[in-house]
Motif scaffolding. Structure first.
Motif, PDB file in Angstrom:
ATOM      1  N   GLY A  16       0.085  -7.024  10.055  1.00  0.00           N
ATOM      2  CA  GLY A  16      -1.056  -6.151   9.825  1.00  0.00           C
ATOM      3  C   GLY A  16      -0.754  -4.676   9.974  1.00  0.00           C
ATOM      4  O   GLY A  16      -1.671  -3.855  10.022  1.00  0.00           O
ATOM      5  N   ARG A  51       0.575  10.126   7.777  1.00  0.00           N
ATOM      6  CA  ARG A  51       1.174   9.118   6.883  1.00  0.00           C
ATOM      7  C   ARG A  51       2.641   9.447   6.614  1.00  0.00           C
ATOM      8  O   ARG A  51       3.499   8.588   6.656  1.00  0.00           O
ATOM      9  CB  ARG A  51       0.383   9.055   5.579  1.00  0.00           C
ATOM     10  CG  ARG A  51       0.876   7.961   4.641  1.00  0.00           C
ATOM     11  CD  ARG A  51       0.036   7.906   3.372  1.00  0.00           C
ATOM     12  NE  ARG A  51       0.516   6.879   2.484  1.00  0.00           N
ATOM     13  CZ  ARG A  51      -0.009   5.665   2.364  1.00  0.00           C
ATOM     14  NH1 ARG A  51      -1.070   5.347   3.077  1.00  0.00           N
ATOM     15  NH2 ARG A  51       0.500   4.792   1.535  1.00  0.00           N
ATOM     16  N   ARG A  72       4.643   8.628   9.637  1.00  0.00           N
ATOM     17  CA  ARG A  72       4.788   7.178   9.796  1.00  0.00           C
ATOM     18  C   ARG A  72       5.833   6.632   8.831  1.00  0.00           C
ATOM     19  O   ARG A  72       6.667   5.825   9.198  1.00  0.00           O
ATOM     20  CB  ARG A  72       3.435   6.504   9.561  1.00  0.00           C
ATOM     21  CG  ARG A  72       3.434   5.006   9.609  1.00  0.00           C
ATOM     22  CD  ARG A  72       3.135   4.399  10.962  1.00  0.00           C
ATOM     23  NE  ARG A  72       2.019   4.931  11.673  1.00  0.00           N
ATOM     24  CZ  ARG A  72       0.805   4.405  11.713  1.00  0.00           C
ATOM     25  NH1 ARG A  72       0.522   3.322  11.035  1.00  0.00           N
ATOM     26  NH2 ARG A  72      -0.129   4.968  12.454  1.00  0.00           N
ATOM     27  N   PRO A 115      -0.983  -2.719   4.796  1.00  0.00           N
ATOM     28  CA  PRO A 115      -0.980  -1.331   4.377  1.00  0.00           C
ATOM     29  C   PRO A 115      -1.527  -0.414   5.469  1.00  0.00           C
ATOM     30  O   PRO A 115      -2.280  -0.854   6.342  1.00  0.00           O
ATOM     31  CB  PRO A 115      -1.875  -1.318   3.143  1.00  0.00           C
ATOM     32  CG  PRO A 115      -2.711  -2.536   3.242  1.00  0.00           C
ATOM     33  CD  PRO A 115      -1.943  -3.526   4.055  1.00  0.00           C
ATOM     34  N   LEU A 116      -1.133   0.835   5.370  1.00  0.00           N
ATOM     35  CA  LEU A 116      -1.577   1.822   6.349  1.00  0.00           C
ATOM     36  C   LEU A 116      -3.060   2.080   6.157  1.00  0.00           C
ATOM     37  O   LEU A 116      -3.565   2.092   5.044  1.00  0.00           O
ATOM     38  CB  LEU A 116      -0.799   3.128   6.167  1.00  0.00           C
ATOM     39  CG  LEU A 116       0.711   3.035   6.361  1.00  0.00           C
ATOM     40  CD1 LEU A 116       1.361   4.362   5.997  1.00  0.00           C
ATOM     41  CD2 LEU A 116       1.054   2.646   7.777  1.00  0.00           C
ATOM     42  N   GLY A 117      -3.745   2.289   7.245  1.00  0.00           N
ATOM     43  CA  GLY A 117      -5.173   2.600   7.171  1.00  0.00           C
ATOM     44  C   GLY A 117      -5.393   4.027   6.710  1.00  0.00           C
ATOM     45  O   GLY A 117      -4.466   4.726   6.305  1.00  0.00           O
ATOM     46  N   ALA A 118      -6.624   4.451   6.788  1.00  0.00           N
ATOM     47  CA  ALA A 118      -6.968   5.809   6.397  1.00  0.00           C
ATOM     48  C   ALA A 118      -6.466   6.781   7.465  1.00  0.00           C
ATOM     49  O   ALA A 118      -6.968   6.797   8.589  1.00  0.00           O
ATOM     50  CB  ALA A 118      -8.470   5.942   6.224  1.00  0.00           C
ATOM     51  N   ILE A 119      -5.437   7.532   7.116  1.00  0.00           N
ATOM     52  CA  ILE A 119      -4.882   8.533   8.025  1.00  0.00           C
ATOM     53  C   ILE A 119      -4.581   9.794   7.226  1.00  0.00           C
ATOM     54  O   ILE A 119      -4.525   9.761   5.996  1.00  0.00           O
ATOM     55  CB  ILE A 119      -3.602   8.037   8.743  1.00  0.00           C
ATOM     56  CG1 ILE A 119      -2.534   7.594   7.743  1.00  0.00           C
ATOM     57  CG2 ILE A 119      -3.916   6.906   9.700  1.00  0.00           C
ATOM     58  CD1 ILE A 119      -1.217   7.167   8.376  1.00  0.00           C
ATOM     59  N   GLY A 163       0.803  -1.213   0.000  1.00  0.00           N
ATOM     60  CA  GLY A 163       0.000   0.000   0.000  1.00  0.00           C
ATOM     61  C   GLY A 163       0.837   1.264   0.000  1.00  0.00           C
ATOM     62  O   GLY A 163       0.309   2.365   0.107  1.00  0.00           O
TER      63      GLY A 163
END
Length: 94
Positions: free
Chosen positions: A61, A73, A76, A64-68, A11
């Motif tokens: 897990g 992002r 991170r 991929p990074l979630g919605a941020i 991602g």
């Protein structure tokens, strides 16, 4: 697993991967078309270690990074880059 797997499933954009691997985005694009760096070189050994770390993050897990937000992002990815680039390369095989 491989660099191609990280590229497809993490991602992360090529620019973000370039930051994490400590190389240019053009080199990430080249690796995606031609393959990883020449076997046995320092760059190849570092790429192996970083790829393994990213695959581990995907298995846990974390990717991929979630919605941020864009800022979160970016922060991170910067932390991931600092961590990955501080890893020790795989030993040279003789």
């Amino acid at each position: 697993m491989s660099f191609e797997h990280v590229l497809a499933k993490s991602g992360l954009t090529k620019v973000e991967l370039a930051r994490i691997y400590g190389v240019s985005r053009q080199l990430i694009y080249y690796w995606s078309k031609v393959g990883p760096p020449r076997y046995g070189t320092y760059t190849a050994r570092m790429a192996e270690v970083i790829t393994a770390a990213l695959e581990n993050a995907m298995a846990k897990g974390l990717l991929p990074l979630g919605a941020i937000s864009k800022e979160a992002r970016r922060a991170r990815v910067e932390r991931m880059a600092k961590t990955c680039q501080s890893l020790k390369p795989a030993p040279a095989r003789g």
